[in-house]
Enzyme design. Structure first.
Site, PDB file in Angstrom:
ATOM      1  N   THR A   1      33.151  33.302  45.067  1.00  0.00           N
ATOM      2  CA  THR A   1      32.216  33.735  44.217  1.00  0.00           C
ATOM      3  C   THR A   1      30.940  34.392  45.074  1.00  0.00           C
ATOM      4  O   THR A   1      30.666  33.818  46.119  1.00  0.00           O
ATOM      5  CB  THR A   1      31.635  32.805  43.221  1.00  0.00           C
ATOM      6  OG1 THR A   1      30.608  33.185  42.460  1.00  0.00           O
ATOM      7  CG2 THR A   1      30.942  31.649  43.911  1.00  0.00           C
ATOM      8  N   ARG A   2      30.318  35.388  44.565  1.00  0.00           N
ATOM      9  CA  ARG A   2      29.166  35.790  45.143  1.00  0.00           C
ATOM     10  C   ARG A   2      27.870  35.798  44.098  1.00  0.00           C
ATOM     11  O   ARG A   2      26.913  36.519  44.125  1.00  0.00           O
ATOM     12  CB  ARG A   2      29.117  37.320  45.470  1.00  0.00           C
ATOM     13  CG  ARG A   2      29.871  38.101  44.513  1.00  0.00           C
ATOM     14  CD  ARG A   2      29.834  39.443  44.902  1.00  0.00           C
ATOM     15  NE  ARG A   2      28.375  40.200  44.277  1.00  0.00           N
ATOM     16  CZ  ARG A   2      28.867  40.992  43.215  1.00  0.00           C
ATOM     17  NH1 ARG A   2      29.976  40.817  42.742  1.00  0.00           N
ATOM     18  NH2 ARG A   2      27.757  41.464  42.598  1.00  0.00           N
TER      19      ARG A   2
ATOM     20  N   HIS B   1      28.150  28.855  36.236  1.00  0.00           N
ATOM     21  CA  HIS B   1      27.629  28.231  35.311  1.00  0.00           C
ATOM     22  C   HIS B   1      28.698  27.296  34.697  1.00  0.00           C
ATOM     23  O   HIS B   1      30.031  27.178  35.470  1.00  0.00           O
ATOM     24  CB  HIS B   1      27.113  29.222  34.274  1.00  0.00           C
ATOM     25  CG  HIS B   1      26.050  30.078  34.872  1.00  0.00           C
ATOM     26  ND1 HIS B   1      24.553  29.598  35.056  1.00  0.00           N
ATOM     27  CD2 HIS B   1      26.049  31.417  35.450  1.00  0.00           C
ATOM     28  CE1 HIS B   1      24.108  30.616  35.612  1.00  0.00           C
ATOM     29  NE2 HIS B   1      24.888  31.528  35.731  1.00  0.00           N
TER      30      HIS B   1
ATOM     31  N   HIS C   1      32.574  28.997  34.801  1.00  0.00           N
ATOM     32  CA  HIS C   1      33.147  28.884  36.242  1.00  0.00           C
ATOM     33  C   HIS C   1      33.667  27.329  36.424  1.00  0.00           C
ATOM     34  O   HIS C   1      34.795  27.217  36.898  1.00  0.00           O
ATOM     35  CB  HIS C   1      32.121  29.221  37.178  1.00  0.00           C
ATOM     36  CG  HIS C   1      31.571  30.544  36.780  1.00  0.00           C
ATOM     37  ND1 HIS C   1      30.326  30.796  36.531  1.00  0.00           N
ATOM     38  CD2 HIS C   1      31.957  31.708  37.099  1.00  0.00           C
ATOM     39  CE1 HIS C   1      29.814  32.134  36.420  1.00  0.00           C
ATOM     40  NE2 HIS C   1      31.003  32.635  36.826  1.00  0.00           N
TER      41      HIS C   1
ATOM     42  N   ARG D   1      39.183  38.729  36.687  1.00  0.00           N
ATOM     43  CA  ARG D   1      38.989  40.045  36.217  1.00  0.00           C
ATOM     44  C   ARG D   1      38.104  40.987  37.181  1.00  0.00           C
ATOM     45  O   ARG D   1      36.795  40.245  37.601  1.00  0.00           O
ATOM     46  CB  ARG D   1      38.336  40.073  34.639  1.00  0.00           C
ATOM     47  CG  ARG D   1      38.493  41.561  34.162  1.00  0.00           C
ATOM     48  CD  ARG D   1      37.698  41.289  32.777  1.00  0.00           C
ATOM     49  NE  ARG D   1      37.875  42.436  32.084  1.00  0.00           N
ATOM     50  CZ  ARG D   1      36.811  43.483  32.433  1.00  0.00           C
ATOM     51  NH1 ARG D   1      36.094  43.481  33.087  1.00  0.00           N
ATOM     52  NH2 ARG D   1      37.206  44.663  31.680  1.00  0.00           N
TER      53      ARG D   1
END
Ligand SMILES: Nc1ncnc2c1ncn2[C@@H]1O[C@H](COP(=O)(O)OS(=O)(=O)O)[C@@H](OP(=O)(O)O)[C@H]1O
Length: 573
Positions: A198-199, A203, A206, A292
């Site tokens: 992730t970047r 929350h 996730h 996605r």
């Protein structure tokens, strides 16, 4: 046991070369050195620690051509991202870079030599081909722009010998090398690990997604965020890491580990997804989540996506057998308020109510201080984000007054200073033209170049103060549009910028000039005076225009306060 690395052997060059470290250090002291850019440094770190295994250096021409055309190194191994060391003709000439040469690679932050490259070859890449094959070719793609605007004309290929690791001063305890992470998993007895890239801040969605992926495989979770270079405009990694730390205790029974990845992302969608999977495999993960639009850069200026939403998933699927890390494709998670649970979008039955908060909506709520519901994020996560994104009423801003001498800009600036100080809540900085001239720009005159430099200095100071949350009032003449625009761009990186044109006509400014400065300009004592014998470019798009000949200072200040009020920048009393 952790997953075997890509190619079978972890290319931990730091460990491999440790016995020769002193020798290499001494040799590098006598060699010419390439000072690495930020992106090259990120790449170097992951070459040296084995994160990019099987690479042992920057790609030579054969490997580069294979990777660009076909996702393959010259020996046939799968590798999707060209990891290259770009240099200019001048650097090649100055340092004598040629096949067989040994050159030190140096960290620009502290001037330490980190590695020695033995040059295989120096070659001129076909940038057009690289842009097209690797990133899809859209000139607006950030990596394509970087390739054309920043990357130098030549690449230097060659294997590396490691002298030292890079120094980091932030979150040192969370920066695991692949070897360290593998050891950590071993210690914990974890054999199945689902890695999550992730970047962005994480929350509840996730957390639900990663827990779901892990539970379905009786595995654990590696939260593996990128802290090298991400997309411009992303939330800074300092804030994000505090978010991840706040989220971690929300995982059941110590299910997850947090490790930081010093990767320079390219936002390369499908190519990047394959690369990410290889990197996670090298860090010991057995599974990798690809969602996605994985590592996609969003939309171009025509509103078109750079990649299809599932292109990244198709790409990893295509190489699934060779990848050696199981890819976990994932749909977006959505909240079902009636059952208070999260589900992947494709599993939600028709007619069931769902709730989502987009990234844009979240940023808006942070900006305005509007509530962020608990179904969306945890209070401790929101607290971290709010610290870094104070509401508008606590953000810095710059009021930039431009106009002729004695137009009233200084009087408005002083009165605004007093008004904002009375209001309280922020420190207020007043940058009057004459004060800046005496304190910062003493050596400058009034040529166009010097005026631009002067405004550049004001803009720099204003942007730094705005970043720190102050209210800045600047009141130079600033006669040139370009310099004013530059100031706006600089400040807007950190807060709001308002250009106030004090459009009092020259005749009035001159007539009411008690200091006699216009008289001096008229009789030639002062040369190149704005309005007399030097131009003033009328602002194209001022946020507010005031004119002291028609109203007065109090009204002008009031108008500015109303503007700030309407923008939500003043505390609601
Ligand atoms: N040649 C010439 N042209 C314009 N102004 C001149 C010149 N020589 C001296 N001054 C006095 O310098 C004051 C500060 O000018 P600025 O720094 O605001 O000018 S600029 O924005 O850099 O163009 C400015 O005062 P204020 O306008 O009151 O700030 C001018 O009175």
């Amino acid at each position: 046991m952790a997953n075997p690395p890509h190619g079978g052997v972890l290319k931990d060059l730091i460990a491999r070369d440790a016995p020769r470290r002193k020798e290499l250090y001494d040799e590098a002291e006598k060699l010419q050195a390439i000072v690495l850019t930020e992106r090259q440094l990120c790449d170097l770190e992951l070459i040296l620690n084995g994160g990019f295994s099987p690479l042992e250096g920057f790609l030579n021409e054969k490997d580069y051509n294979g990777v660009v055309a076909d996702n393959r190194l010259a020996d046939g191994a799968l590798f999707s991202m060209p990891i290259t060391l770009d240099v200019s003709q001048q650097t090649i000439d100055n340092l004598g870079i040629k096949a067989g040469a040994r050159v030190a690679l140096r960290d620009f932050r502290d001037d330490r030599n980190l590695a020695i490259i033995t040059v295989d070859d120096v070659y001129r890449p076909d940038k057009q081909k690289e842009a097209k094959e690797v990133f899809g070719g859209d000139p607006e793609h950030p990596a394509v722009k970087y390739l054309y605007e920043t990357v130098q004309e030549f690449y230097v290929g060659g294997k590396l010998e490691a002298i030292d690791r890079l120094e980091h001063y932030d979150y040192v305890g969370l920066r695991y090398t692949p070897a360290e992470l593998r050891l950590h998993f071993d210690k914990l007895g974890w054999s199945k690990v689902v890695a999550f890239q992730t970047r962005n801040p994480m929350h509840r969605a996730h957390r639900e997604l990663t827990v779901r992926a892990a539970r379905a495989r009786q595995a654990n979770v590696l939260i593996h965020p990128v802290v090298g270079l991400t997309k411009p405009g992303d939330i800074d990694h300092f804030t994000r890491v505090r978010v991840y730390q706040a989220l971690l205790p929300r995982y059941p029974n110590g299910m997850a580990v947090l490790g930081l990845l010093p990767l320079a992302m390219r936002m390369g969608g499908p190519r990047e997804a394959i690369w990410h999977a290889i990197i996670r495999k090298n860090h010991g993960a057995t599974h990798f989540i690809v969602g996605r639009d994985h590592a996609g850069p969003g939309k171009n200026s025509k509103g078109e996506e750079f990649y299809g939403p599932y292109d990244a998933q198709y790409a990893v699927e295509k190489y699934r057998d060779e990848l050696g890390i199981e890819v976990v494709p994932f749909q977006m998670m959505t909240y079902l308020p009636d059952s208070d649970e999260y589900k992947p979008k494709d599993e939600v039955k028709e007619g069931i109510r769902t709730l989502d908060i987009s990234g844009t909506e979240l940023r808006k709520r942070l900006r305005t201080g509007q509530e962020i519901p608990e179904w969306f994020s945890y209070p401790e996560v929101v607290r971290v984000l709010r610290e870094s994104h104070p509401p508008r009423s606590q953000q810095g801003f710059t009021i930039f007054l431009t106009g002729l001498t004695n137009s009233g800009k200084d009087a408005i600036a002083r009165a605004l200073n007093v008004t904002l100080n009375q209001q309280g809540g922020r420190s207020v900085s007043l940058l009057l033209g004459e004060n800046v001239r005496s304190e910062l720009s003493g050596e400058l005159g009034f040529s166009r170049e010097d005026r631009d430099r002067n405004i550049g200095r004001i803009a720099f100071v204003a942007s730094e103060l705005t970043k720190a949350g102050a209210a800045v009032i600047a009141a130079p003449i600033a006669p040139f549009e370009q310099a004013r625009q530059h100031a706006r761009e600089l400040v807007e990186k950190y807060g709001s910028f308002y250009l106030i044109h004090v459009a009092t006509p020259l005749e009035y400014a001159e007539k009411t000039d008690r200091r006699g400065i216009y008289a001096k300009a008229r009789n030639g004592e002062i040369k190149g005076f704005t309005g007399v014998d030097d131009p003033y470019e009328v602002p194209q798009k001022a946020d507010l225009t005031v004119d002291i000949s028609k109203s007065n200072v109090r009204t002008a200040v009031h108008q500015i306060i109303l503007l700030l009020e309407a923008e939500g920048l003043l505390e609601q009393l």
